[in-house]
Design a protein around this motif. Structure first.
Motif, PDB file in Angstrom:
ATOM      1  N   LEU A 150      43.005  59.798  -3.494  1.00 26.37           N
ATOM      2  CA  LEU A 150      42.633  60.870  -4.434  1.00 26.37           C
ATOM      3  C   LEU A 150      43.902  61.551  -4.956  1.00 26.37           C
ATOM      4  O   LEU A 150      44.854  61.743  -4.192  1.00 26.37           O
TER       5      LEU A 150
ATOM      6  N   THR B   6      40.979  67.049   2.939  1.00 25.71           N
ATOM      7  CA  THR B   6      39.755  66.798   2.175  1.00 25.71           C
ATOM      8  C   THR B   6      39.016  65.574   2.729  1.00 25.71           C
ATOM      9  O   THR B   6      39.576  64.814   3.518  1.00 25.71           O
TER      10      THR B   6
ATOM     11  N   GLY C  47      33.837  71.061  -5.517  1.00 23.25           N
ATOM     12  CA  GLY C  47      34.206  69.666  -5.261  1.00 23.25           C
ATOM     13  C   GLY C  47      33.187  68.802  -5.990  1.00 23.25           C
ATOM     14  O   GLY C  47      32.430  68.051  -5.380  1.00 23.25           O
TER      15      GLY C  47
ATOM     16  N   GLY D  43      33.465  66.334  -8.060  1.00 19.03           N
ATOM     17  CA  GLY D  43      33.727  64.900  -8.197  1.00 19.03           C
ATOM     18  C   GLY D  43      33.428  64.371  -9.594  1.00 19.03           C
ATOM     19  O   GLY D  43      33.896  64.905 -10.602  1.00 19.03           O
TER      20      GLY D  43
ATOM     21  N   PHE E  11      39.247  69.361  -7.866  1.00 16.24           N
ATOM     22  CA  PHE E  11      40.716  69.390  -7.792  1.00 16.24           C
ATOM     23  C   PHE E  11      41.332  68.136  -8.427  1.00 16.24           C
ATOM     24  O   PHE E  11      42.386  68.191  -9.058  1.00 16.24           O
TER      25      PHE E  11
ATOM     26  N   ALA F 121      39.612  74.633  -5.285  1.00 17.02           N
ATOM     27  CA  ALA F 121      38.497  75.564  -5.026  1.00 17.02           C
ATOM     28  C   ALA F 121      39.018  76.917  -4.538  1.00 17.02           C
ATOM     29  O   ALA F 121      38.365  77.940  -4.725  1.00 17.02           O
TER      30      ALA F 121
ATOM     31  N   PHE G 178      29.086  69.676  -0.924  1.00 16.88           N
ATOM     32  CA  PHE G 178      28.777  68.413  -0.243  1.00 16.88           C
ATOM     33  C   PHE G 178      30.043  68.016   0.510  1.00 16.88           C
ATOM     34  O   PHE G 178      30.868  67.265   0.019  1.00 16.88           O
TER      35      PHE G 178
ATOM     36  N   PHE H 153      35.759  69.724   1.967  1.00 10.63           N
ATOM     37  CA  PHE H 153      37.054  69.824   2.665  1.00 10.63           C
ATOM     38  C   PHE H 153      36.905  70.167   4.133  1.00 10.63           C
ATOM     39  O   PHE H 153      35.836  70.568   4.594  1.00 10.63           O
TER      40      PHE H 153
HETATM   41  C1  LIG Z   1      32.030  64.412  -0.979  1.00 12.71           C
HETATM   42  S1  LIG Z   1      32.645  64.652  -2.623  1.00 12.71           S
HETATM   43  C2  LIG Z   1      31.256  65.488  -3.369  1.00 12.71           C
HETATM   44  C3  LIG Z   1      31.075  65.173  -4.842  1.00 12.71           C
HETATM   45  C4  LIG Z   1      29.951  65.897  -5.559  1.00 12.71           C
HETATM   46  N1  LIG Z   1      29.751  67.238  -5.080  1.00 12.71           N
HETATM   47  C5  LIG Z   1      28.656  65.123  -5.477  1.00 12.71           C
HETATM   48  O1  LIG Z   1      27.902  65.325  -4.527  1.00 12.71           O
HETATM   49  O2  LIG Z   1      28.410  64.283  -6.342  1.00 12.71           O
HETATM   50  C6  LIG Z   1      33.821  65.986  -2.334  1.00 12.71           C
HETATM   51  C7  LIG Z   1      34.694  66.324  -3.522  1.00 12.71           C
HETATM   52  O3  LIG Z   1      35.454  67.496  -3.215  1.00 12.71           O
HETATM   53  C8  LIG Z   1      36.693  67.409  -3.908  1.00 12.71           C
HETATM   54  N2  LIG Z   1      37.652  68.359  -3.300  1.00 12.71           N
HETATM   55  C9  LIG Z   1      38.278  68.236  -2.117  1.00 12.71           C
HETATM   56  N3  LIG Z   1      39.094  69.297  -1.885  1.00 12.71           N
HETATM   57  C10 LIG Z   1      38.956  70.119  -2.959  1.00 12.71           C
HETATM   58  C11 LIG Z   1      39.512  71.374  -3.314  1.00 12.71           C
HETATM   59  N4  LIG Z   1      40.395  72.010  -2.517  1.00 12.71           N
HETATM   60  N5  LIG Z   1      39.160  71.943  -4.491  1.00 12.71           N
HETATM   61  C12 LIG Z   1      38.261  71.312  -5.313  1.00 12.71           C
HETATM   62  N6  LIG Z   1      37.714  70.116  -5.032  1.00 12.71           N
HETATM   63  C13 LIG Z   1      38.041  69.522  -3.869  1.00 12.71           C
HETATM   64  C14 LIG Z   1      37.068  65.945  -3.731  1.00 12.71           C
HETATM   65  O4  LIG Z   1      38.033  65.536  -4.683  1.00 12.71           O
HETATM   66  C15 LIG Z   1      35.707  65.252  -3.902  1.00 12.71           C
HETATM   67  O5  LIG Z   1      35.507  64.901  -5.236  1.00 12.71           O
END
Ligand SMILES: C[S@@+](CC[C@H](N)C(=O)[O-])C[C@H]1O[C@@H](n2cnc3c(N)ncnc32)[C@H](O)[C@@H]1O
Length: 234
Positions: free
Chosen positions: A62, A70, A101, A103, A124, A156, A171, A174
Motif C-alpha cells: 500500500l 495498517t 479507510g 479504500g 490514506f 484518518a 472496517f 488500522f
Molecule cells: C480493510 S480496508 C477497508 C476498505 C473499505 N472500508 C471497505 O470496506 O470497502 C482498510 C482501509 O483502511 C485504509 N487505511 C489504513 N490506515 C489508514 C489511515 N491512517 N488513514 C486512512 N485510511 C487508512 C487502508 O488503506 C485500507 O484501504
C-alpha cells in the motif's frame, strides 16, 4: 427412495466420525468454498456496477507511510454490509455516513441506498483514493445520476469530523497505535461539539480501546459471522 437416502446419510456420517482425514478435508475445503463465494459476490457487484472493488491489496504494497500500523485492503462483503445496516435504527436522512479507510469505495457505494445526509470516505492511499473516484464515476454513469460522495485523501488522524450526527464506519483499517490516537481525536471532537455518533466497527481487533472510552458505550455486538460492534453516545 427415502430409505435409501437416509441409509446413505447414515453411512456417510458413520464414515465421517471414524475417519481422521475426512473432518480435516471438510474443514479446509469449507474455508476455501466460503472465500470463493465471498469473492464471487464481490465480483458480481463489480460486474453489475462496472467498478473495481474486490481485489485485495496486501498492506506491504500500500502507498501509505504508516504501513506497519495498517491492515491490508479488503472490501466489506456486500451482504455482510447490508446485514449490519439492518441493525442500525436511526433516521438516516439526519446522519452522515463516514467510512474511515474507504479504500476503493465499495462501502460508500453500498451506503447510497440508505439516503444518508452526506456520504464521506477517508482514505490514506492515493492509489486506492483514485480507484474510488473512478468507481464512483462509473457507478454514477451506470445509475444514470451523479452520486454525491465526498472523498478525502488523507490520514484518518488528520481528518476533521463533521460536527453533525454521524455513523463512523470502520472496517478494521488500522492497528492499536493509530486506533488509540483516532479515538482520542473523536472524543475531543465530541466534547467540543456534542452530537449523536455511532461507531460501527467491523472485524473489531481493537474494540477493547473503544470499550474503555467514557463518551461511547456498546449498544450491539455480533460475535458470529458478521463480527462487528456498534458503539454510541445516544
Ligand atoms: C480493510 S480496508 C477497508 C476498505 C473499505 N472500508 C471497505 O470496506 O470497502 C482498510 C482501509 O483502511 C485504509 N487505511 C489504513 N490506515 C489508514 C489511515 N491512517 N488513514 C486512512 N485510511 C487508512 C487502508 O488503506 C485500507 O484501504
Amino acid at each position: 427412495m427415502k430409505q435409501f437416502i437416509s441409509l446413505c446419510k447414515f453411512y456417510i456420517k458413520k464414515q465421517y466420525k471414524r475417519s481422521k482425514i475426512l473432518p480435516i478435508l471438510y474443514n479446509s475445503s469449507k474455508n476455501i468454498i466460503k472465500e470463493s463465494i465471498y469473492s464471487y459476490k464481490g465480483l458480481v457487484f463489480d460486474m453489475v456496477w462496472k467498478v473495481d472493488t474486490t481485489k485485495k491489496i496486501d498492506r506491504r504494497v500500500l502507498d501509505i507511510p504508516d504501513r506497519e500500523f495498517t491492515w491490508s485492503y479488503e472490501a466489506c462483503g456486500v451482504r455482510r454490509f447490508h446485514r449490519i445496516m439492518k441493525r442500525i435504527n436511526i433516521d438516516h436522512t439526519k446522519y452522515n455516513f463516514i467510512d474511515i479507510g474507504s479504500g476503493k469505495g465499495r462501502v460508500l457505494l453500498m451506503s447510497i441506498r440508505y439516503n444518508f445526509r452526506r456520504i464521506v470516505g477517508v482514505e490514506f492511499s492515493k492509489k486506492l483514493h483514485e480507484t474510488a473516484k473512478r468507481n464512483i464515476e462509473n457507478y454514477s454513469k451506470k445509475l444514470g445520476k451523479k452520486e454525491c460522495i465526498e472523498l478525502f485523501n488523507c490520514n484518518a488522524l488528520e481528518f476533521h469530523f463533521p460536527i453533525e450526527p454521524s455513523i463512523i464506519f470502520l472496517f478494521n483499517p488500522f492497528k492499536r497505535a493509530i486506533m488509540e490516537r483516532f479515538i482520542t481525536n473523536l472524543q475531543q471532537s465530541l466534547t467540543v461539539s456534542p452530537r449523536s455518533v455511532l461507531v460501527v466497527y467491523v472485524h473489531p481487533t481493537e474494540k477493547a480501546l473503544l470499550e474503555k472510552t467514557v463518551l461511547l458505550s456498546k449498544t450491539y455486538e455480533d460475535c458470529g459471522r458478521d463480527d462487528f460492534v456498534i458503539f454510541s453516545n445516544r
